[in-house]
Design a protein around this motif. Structure first.
Motif, PDB file in Angstrom:
ATOM      1  N   LEU A 194      33.645 119.392  89.139  1.00 10.51           N
ATOM      2  CA  LEU A 194      32.201 119.580  89.308  1.00 10.51           C
ATOM      3  C   LEU A 194      31.436 118.279  89.138  1.00 10.51           C
ATOM      4  O   LEU A 194      31.835 117.407  88.373  1.00 10.51           O
ATOM      5  CB  LEU A 194      31.711 120.602  88.283  1.00 10.51           C
ATOM      6  CG  LEU A 194      32.118 122.035  88.651  1.00 10.51           C
ATOM      7  CD1 LEU A 194      32.122 122.919  87.433  1.00 10.51           C
ATOM      8  CD2 LEU A 194      31.190 122.594  89.717  1.00 10.51           C
ATOM      9  N   SER A 195      30.363 118.169  89.869  1.00  7.55           N
ATOM     10  CA  SER A 195      29.485 117.000  89.729  1.00  7.55           C
ATOM     11  C   SER A 195      28.062 117.459  89.994  1.00  7.55           C
ATOM     12  O   SER A 195      27.836 118.523  90.562  1.00  7.55           O
ATOM     13  CB  SER A 195      29.877 115.919  90.748  1.00  7.55           C
ATOM     14  OG  SER A 195      29.644 116.394  92.055  1.00  7.55           O
ATOM     15  N   ILE A 196      27.130 116.611  89.577  1.00  3.84           N
ATOM     16  CA  ILE A 196      25.716 116.910  89.810  1.00  3.84           C
ATOM     17  C   ILE A 196      25.447 117.072  91.315  1.00  3.84           C
ATOM     18  O   ILE A 196      24.728 117.963  91.744  1.00  3.84           O
ATOM     19  CB  ILE A 196      24.847 115.761  89.226  1.00  3.84           C
ATOM     20  CG1 ILE A 196      24.881 115.810  87.696  1.00  3.84           C
ATOM     21  CG2 ILE A 196      23.433 115.797  89.756  1.00  3.84           C
ATOM     22  CD1 ILE A 196      23.976 116.838  87.061  1.00  3.84           C
ATOM     23  N   ARG A 197      26.100 116.195  92.119  1.00  3.29           N
ATOM     24  CA  ARG A 197      25.915 116.265  93.569  1.00  3.29           C
ATOM     25  C   ARG A 197      26.345 117.631  94.113  1.00  3.29           C
ATOM     26  O   ARG A 197      25.680 118.222  94.951  1.00  3.29           O
ATOM     27  CB  ARG A 197      26.732 115.159  94.242  1.00  3.29           C
ATOM     28  CG  ARG A 197      26.723 115.215  95.764  1.00  3.29           C
ATOM     29  CD  ARG A 197      27.548 114.085  96.331  1.00  3.29           C
ATOM     30  NE  ARG A 197      26.896 112.810  96.121  1.00  3.29           N
ATOM     31  CZ  ARG A 197      26.256 112.148  97.084  1.00  3.29           C
ATOM     32  NH1 ARG A 197      26.183 112.636  98.303  1.00  3.29           N
ATOM     33  NH2 ARG A 197      25.702 110.996  96.824  1.00  3.29           N
ATOM     34  N   LYS A 198      27.488 118.118  93.598  1.00  2.73           N
ATOM     35  CA  LYS A 198      28.008 119.401  94.059  1.00  2.73           C
ATOM     36  C   LYS A 198      27.019 120.535  93.744  1.00  2.73           C
ATOM     37  O   LYS A 198      26.824 121.432  94.554  1.00  2.73           O
ATOM     38  CB  LYS A 198      29.362 119.659  93.388  1.00  2.73           C
ATOM     39  CG  LYS A 198      30.250 120.539  94.200  1.00  2.73           C
ATOM     40  CD  LYS A 198      31.715 120.211  93.959  1.00  2.73           C
ATOM     41  CE  LYS A 198      32.348 119.684  95.203  1.00  2.73           C
ATOM     42  NZ  LYS A 198      33.550 118.962  95.031  1.00  2.73           N
TER      43      LYS A 198
ATOM     44  N   SER B  13      29.368 128.441  80.620  1.00  2.00           N
ATOM     45  CA  SER B  13      30.253 129.091  81.597  1.00  2.00           C
ATOM     46  C   SER B  13      31.655 129.341  81.065  1.00  2.00           C
ATOM     47  O   SER B  13      32.450 130.024  81.707  1.00  2.00           O
ATOM     48  CB  SER B  13      30.386 128.215  82.846  1.00  2.00           C
ATOM     49  OG  SER B  13      29.143 127.949  83.418  1.00  2.00           O
ATOM     50  N   GLY B  14      31.982 128.723  79.929  1.00  2.00           N
ATOM     51  CA  GLY B  14      33.333 128.886  79.382  1.00  2.00           C
ATOM     52  C   GLY B  14      34.373 128.023  80.068  1.00  2.00           C
ATOM     53  O   GLY B  14      35.569 128.274  79.977  1.00  2.00           O
TER      54      GLY B  14
ATOM     55  N   GLU C 128      33.047 129.930  89.824  1.00  2.00           N
ATOM     56  CA  GLU C 128      33.788 130.040  91.103  1.00  2.00           C
ATOM     57  C   GLU C 128      34.464 128.723  91.445  1.00  2.00           C
ATOM     58  O   GLU C 128      35.616 128.692  91.874  1.00  2.00           O
ATOM     59  CB  GLU C 128      32.821 130.429  92.241  1.00  2.00           C
ATOM     60  CG  GLU C 128      32.472 131.909  92.244  1.00  2.00           C
ATOM     61  CD  GLU C 128      31.259 132.195  93.111  1.00  2.00           C
ATOM     62  OE1 GLU C 128      30.786 131.279  93.827  1.00  2.00           O
ATOM     63  OE2 GLU C 128      30.758 133.349  93.048  1.00  2.00           O
ATOM     64  N   GLN C 129      33.736 127.627  91.255  1.00  2.00           N
ATOM     65  CA  GLN C 129      34.312 126.303  91.540  1.00  2.00           C
ATOM     66  C   GLN C 129      35.486 126.014  90.612  1.00  2.00           C
ATOM     67  O   GLN C 129      36.510 125.487  91.023  1.00  2.00           O
ATOM     68  CB  GLN C 129      33.251 125.193  91.384  1.00  2.00           C
ATOM     69  CG  GLN C 129      32.061 125.325  92.305  1.00  2.00           C
ATOM     70  CD  GLN C 129      32.458 125.345  93.768  1.00  2.00           C
ATOM     71  OE1 GLN C 129      33.155 124.464  94.247  1.00  2.00           O
ATOM     72  NE2 GLN C 129      32.047 126.376  94.488  1.00  2.00           N
ATOM     73  N   HIS C 130      35.317 126.393  89.338  1.00  2.00           N
ATOM     74  CA  HIS C 130      36.381 126.182  88.352  1.00  2.00           C
ATOM     75  C   HIS C 130      37.641 126.933  88.769  1.00  2.00           C
ATOM     76  O   HIS C 130      38.757 126.388  88.708  1.00  2.00           O
ATOM     77  CB  HIS C 130      35.912 126.660  86.974  1.00  2.00           C
ATOM     78  CG  HIS C 130      36.980 126.647  85.944  1.00  2.00           C
ATOM     79  ND1 HIS C 130      37.519 125.470  85.459  1.00  2.00           N
ATOM     80  CD2 HIS C 130      37.645 127.650  85.316  1.00  2.00           C
ATOM     81  CE1 HIS C 130      38.462 125.767  84.572  1.00  2.00           C
ATOM     82  NE2 HIS C 130      38.552 127.068  84.465  1.00  2.00           N
ATOM     83  N   LYS C 131      37.479 128.182  89.226  1.00  2.00           N
ATOM     84  CA  LYS C 131      38.648 128.982  89.643  1.00  2.00           C
ATOM     85  C   LYS C 131      39.337 128.339  90.845  1.00  2.00           C
ATOM     86  O   LYS C 131      40.544 128.444  91.007  1.00  2.00           O
ATOM     87  CB  LYS C 131      38.213 130.412  89.984  1.00  2.00           C
ATOM     88  CG  LYS C 131      37.947 131.262  88.736  1.00  2.00           C
ATOM     89  CD  LYS C 131      37.478 132.656  89.132  1.00  2.00           C
ATOM     90  CE  LYS C 131      36.724 133.308  88.004  1.00  2.00           C
ATOM     91  NZ  LYS C 131      35.850 134.394  88.457  1.00  2.00           N
TER      92      LYS C 131
END
Lengths: 416, 105
Positions: free
Chosen positions: B64-68, B96-97, B56-59
């Motif tokens: 992305l980060s560890i914190r996120k 996740s691709g 979802e974040q990628h879309k």
């Protein structure tokens, strides 16, 4: 009179003040810039300060020296932005109304985000070099340090100038060789990324530098805490790295005023359109430089290219025209590798750093992704360019705001 | 960058030299499961919840980060490490691709 308000008089804010005072009618637009600081720092110099390459006076000047005539500078602390009423509230409770707001409040280190990073050991055995004080205190430490385990560490991404910690490790190697004590220093580079280099071409071209300089790399290390008593850092997977001297880049966060204003992501960066630099907060609020959440490097060169595009978009916004989706994430960074040499990288959102010549195809005089003395001279010359051209909003000849592909060897990449 | 064709769960996908899918459209749950097997991860519902969050974040084009992940409400950072030991972000991104998180060089 209409009001254009700029928050922050660092690299980005100062550039915008200079650009916009020329671009906007003095009869129609007042421009005000707010910053609580007295000093404008040449932040790239913080890398050289610890190694006694630069003196402290070479990296600081008075903030007002770079604010153009016709722009009002307010040296005040900012409490919050009231976006619904187009107001900025200062800490002294004075209120500034605006028609257009530009957020240029940058990013700060946040060592308090990592358990155990702050304490009696802070700036004694655990240092940052992203602040003037940190870089100066580290210089004093290195002058008398007798050697041991030097750990150069990145807490989490994103950070300002992502290559700076790697440059620090390279310069440390050079510094200790020159002091005749390299055999007494063990240098380890600890990163949350999958390696010191993460892009395929850079990894292939530059991977050998670490081995050549005898710098160990600990990848995939996401720090959970600093155990200062036992002098080690520990990650979430329980992996430990011991240090005698820890030079860390703490978590980087946007200004707290962004949090107080009720917008910003989990690191207080402002949600911003990556092509127009208009924020997603409100149409009349724009953001530039390190303060945004756009996926470009947090670097002065990025801010410089953004400033040229944002100046045009502010004018288009005033004229009611559609904004240009022009910013491509262009960055141009020198990377010091020690021993009087440096690399140069030029890239954007989609184009990874490749080999080639810059700015003139086949001529240079600078070489991309290759260690040369000329690149090092370029990095040193950049301090003059910064103080005399860049923050005054002067265009740097032959370097366009969007990335040029000419002079780049692109046949080995498919832009993934 | 060179790419290679690989077959996971009967689906032919394009991967970069580090084994990450170069086209998210080619991903399906069976492909993810086969990549997880390569990474020696036994997938549970919790694993898939994390994968769904990453996608979802990628879309939304959010880096992305560890914190996120820790603030996602899906898992804590400690749990994330338990689910995908040693380099959880890069392993879960591969399953996740989506592309591996990278820096500028």
């Amino acid at each position: 009179m209409k009001q254009l308000l700029i928050l922050g008089a660092g690299t980005s804010g100062t550039m915008m003040a200079n650009h916009l005072r020329k671009a906007l009618s003095k009869k129609e637009w007042n421009i005000t810039i707010v910053d609580q600081e007295e000093t404008h720092y040449y932040q790239p110099g913080f890398l050289f300060l610890p190694f006694d390459i630069y003196k402290t006076k070479q990296v600081k000047k008075k903030i007002e020296k770079f604010i153009p005539k016709g722009v009002k500078l307010l040296k005040e602390k900012i409490n919050r932005i009231d976006k619904d009423n187009d107001l900025v509230v200062l800490e002294n409770e004075n209120i500034l109304q605006y028609d257009i707001l530009i957020i240029a409040t940058g990013t700060n280190i946040a060592p308090q985000e990592i358990e155990g990073m702050l304490g009696d050991h802070w700036q004694k055995s655990v240092f940052d070099f992203y602040t003037f004080e940190g870089a100066r205190n580290l210089r004093n430490k290195l002058r008398t340090w007798e050697g041991g385990k030097l750990v150069v560490h990145i807490s989490e991404m994103p950070i300002k100038c992502p290559v700076a910690p790697l440059e620090f490790a390279f310069l440390a190697d050079s510094y200790f060789i020159n002091k005749g004590m390299r055999d007494k220093v063990d240098i380890t580079y600890v990163t949350p990324m999958s390696g010191a280099f993460t892009k395929p071409i850079a990894t292939k071209e530059l991977g050998h530098l670490l081995e050549q300089k005898n710098i160990k790399v600990v990848p995939d290390f996401n720090i959970e805490r600093v155990d200062a008593e036992n002098q080690k850092i520990i990650d979430y997977g329980e992996e430990e790295v011991a240090y005698d001297l820890l030079v860390t880049v703490p978590t980087n966060m946007g200004d707290e005023l962004i949090e107080r204003s009720g917008f910003g992501d989990e690191l207080n960066f402002v949600p911003t359109d990556k092509t127009t630099l208009q924020t997603k907060v409100k149409d009349n609020i724009f953001a530039i430089g390190d303060a945004t959440n756009i996926p470009a490097s947090k670097a002065g060169s990025v801010a410089h290219f953004e400033a040229e595009i944002l100046t045009e978009n502010i004018q288009r916004y005033i004229q009611g025209k559609e904004l240009k989706k022009e910013f491509d994430g262009h960055a141009n960074c020198f990377i010091e590798t020690g021993h009087g040499k440096a690399l140069l990288i030029d890239f954007n959102y989609t184009q990874e750093p490749v080999k080639g010549t810059f700015p003139f195809p086949n001529v240079g005089p600078l070489s991309l992704l290759k260690e040369t003395h000329m690149n090092h001279m370029g990095k040193l010359a950049f301090r003059w360019i910064y103080w005399n051209m860049l923050i005054k909003g002067k265009h740097i000849p032959f370097v366009s705001a969007t990335m040029s592909t000419s002079g780049k060897q692109l046949e080995t990449t498919n832009n993934l | 960058m060179t790419t290679t064709e690989k077959t996971y769960a009967g689906v032919c996908v394009t991967c970069n030299e580090q084994g990450y899918l170069t086209n998210f459209e080619q991903w399906n749950k069976d492909v993810g499961l086969a990549i997880a097997k390569e990474e020696q991860i036994e997938m549970t519902d919790k694993h898939w919840e994390v994968i769904q969050f990453l996608q979802e974040q990628h879309k939304k084009q959010v880096p992305l980060s560890i914190r996120k992940i820790g603030k996602s409400g899906v898992v804590s950072i400690k749990e994330f490490y338990q689910l995908f030991p040693k380099g959880p972000l890069k392993i879960s991104s591969r399953i996740s691709g989506i592309p591996k998180p990278v820096s500028c060089i």
